[in-house]
Design a protein around this motif. Structure first.
Motif, PDB file in Angstrom:
ATOM      1  N   HIS A 117      -2.990  -2.667   5.001  1.00  0.00           N
ATOM      2  CA  HIS A 117      -2.190  -1.802   5.887  1.00  0.00           C
ATOM      3  C   HIS A 117      -2.883  -1.641   7.234  1.00  0.00           C
ATOM      4  CE1 HIS A 117      -4.916   0.806   3.665  1.00  0.00           C
ATOM      5  NE2 HIS A 117      -4.582   1.891   4.324  1.00  0.00           N
ATOM      6  N   HIS A 168       0.807  -1.237   0.000  1.00  0.00           N
ATOM      7  CA  HIS A 168       0.000   0.000   0.000  1.00  0.00           C
ATOM      8  C   HIS A 168       0.833   1.277   0.000  1.00  0.00           C
ATOM      9  CE1 HIS A 168      -3.756   2.213   0.413  1.00  0.00           C
ATOM     10  NE2 HIS A 168      -3.113   3.031   1.210  1.00  0.00           N
ATOM     11  N   GLU A 199      -8.533   1.698  -2.968  1.00  0.00           N
ATOM     12  CA  GLU A 199      -8.748   1.913  -1.534  1.00  0.00           C
ATOM     13  C   GLU A 199     -10.109   2.572  -1.340  1.00  0.00           C
ATOM     14  OE1 GLU A 199      -5.995   4.491   0.616  1.00  0.00           O
ATOM     15  OE2 GLU A 199      -6.455   3.382   2.458  1.00  0.00           O
ATOM     16  N   HIS A 237      -9.635  -0.660   7.003  1.00  0.00           N
ATOM     17  CA  HIS A 237     -10.633   0.426   7.070  1.00  0.00           C
ATOM     18  C   HIS A 237     -12.072  -0.076   7.250  1.00  0.00           C
ATOM     19  CE1 HIS A 237      -8.166   3.985   6.113  1.00  0.00           C
ATOM     20  NE2 HIS A 237      -7.523   3.231   5.230  1.00  0.00           N
ATOM     21  N   ARG A 280      -8.203   1.347  13.745  1.00  0.00           N
ATOM     22  CA  ARG A 280      -7.815   0.846  12.422  1.00  0.00           C
ATOM     23  C   ARG A 280      -7.005  -0.458  12.485  1.00  0.00           C
ATOM     24  NH1 ARG A 280      -6.629   0.044   8.886  1.00  0.00           N
ATOM     25  NH2 ARG A 280      -5.379   1.278   7.461  1.00  0.00           N
TER      26      ARG A 280
HETATM   27 ZN   LIG Z   1      -5.608   3.772   4.216  1.00  0.00          ZN
END
Ligand SMILES: [Zn+2]
Length: 308
Positions: free
Chosen positions: A189, A6, A102, A169, A200
């Protein structure tokens, strides 16, 4: 072979007139990439939520164009990765670039838009960013909803197309809906919540679920996902890795830096060139085969797209 799942270079190139070849405003540019040990890099299409909904898909297409026109076409040493074979065929002097998405908000409720992005080469699809969308809610919304009926259609398409479903996310409910339905699951990520309690990050139950589904997890260099208090150092990244290994993620771990998606950085980990410090720390701490697995082997083994 070092692989990073990412970065947000495409977003930066879309927003600013930075020189892709070399810019001190970028954490990742082509010169820094070539000076780094990273052989394969994922480039995210990320459309910020200040773009009005009716324009979001056009912006996504603009980022596809930037990927090919700035990164792939002018650089014979950089090849576009669309299948596992493409990864295996990379020559020693070459680097590979993977297009990813994303957040699915740019497709609205139109499955054909996602099909088109896959045709253009997108191989990892993050269902949400921090905003809710037609597919699912994000982790930023407490008690966020899971997959909608359209969200299930999206997962069916990703399964049919051998595309990785990315849960970074995503809401907790959405996460478990994906675990139950997606063939190929990854968190591009995200770090471990127990080490650094940020929403997160992945809690122990999520880490266990990803391992059980033979998923992949990209340790990220976002400082406030790595350690609660400053200073955040490379040793703190190693502590994240230690914890994932302790939870049994040896065959599931890798990296997703988030370079050019972060405003603050970990000490001595400010640009992609600093990956050399990560490699050095890994070699000091772990045996050769573990380092190989974490830096790339796990990612390659799980990369879902076989069909051309
Ligand atoms: Zn992100």
């Amino acid at each position: 072979m070092l692989i990073d799942a990412h970065c947000d270079l495409l977003y930066q190139l879309w927003r600013h007139a930075y020189d892709v070849n070399q810019s001190n405003k970028l954490q990742f540019d082509l010169t820094k990439w070539r000076n780094s040990p990273v052989r394969i890099q994922a480039f995210a299409i990320f459309v910020p939520d200040d773009v009005p909904a009716y324009k979001q898909y056009d912006v996504a297409l603009k980022m596809v164009e930037l990927f090919y026109e700035k990164i792939i076409v002018p650089n014979p040493d950089i090849v576009s990765i669309k299948t596992k074979k493409d990864i295996e065929n990379i020559a020693d002097h070459q680097r590979g670039a993977i297009l990813t998405l994303e957040g699915c908000h740019p497709i609205g409720r139109d499955l054909n838009k996602l099909k088109q992005l896959i045709d253009y080469g997108v191989r990892i699809v993050g269902l949400t960013w921090n905003n809710n969308n037609a597919i699912a809610d994000s982790i930023d919304h407490p008690h966020g909803k899971g997959l909608s009926s359209f969200g299930h259609e999206v997962i069916n398409l990703l399964n049919d197309e051998q595309i990785w479903t990315d849960v970074s996310h995503l809401s907790i409910k959405g996460f478990y809906d994906v675990i139950a339905t997606a063939h190929d699951v990854m968190a591009s990520h995200s770090n471990a919540f127990t080490v650094c309690p940020h929403r997160r990050n992945l809690d122990d139950q999520q880490i266990a679920a990803l391992i059980k589904r033979d998923g992949w997890i990209g340790v990220t260099f976002v400082p406030y996902f790595t350690k609660v208090n400053e200073p955040v150092e490379i040793d703190d990244v190693m502590k994240q890795i230690d914890y994932f290994l302790k939870r049994g993620a040896r065959e599931h771990l890798g990296f997703g830096s988030d370079f050019d998606g972060i405003l603050t950085t970990i000490q001595n980990l400010e640009t992609v060139e600093d990956y050399v410090n990560i490699v050095e720390a890994l070699n000091k701490r772990y045996d050769k085969s573990t380092v190989k697995q974490i830096t790339g082997e796990n990612f390659i083994r799980k990369f879902p797209r076989i069909k051309v």
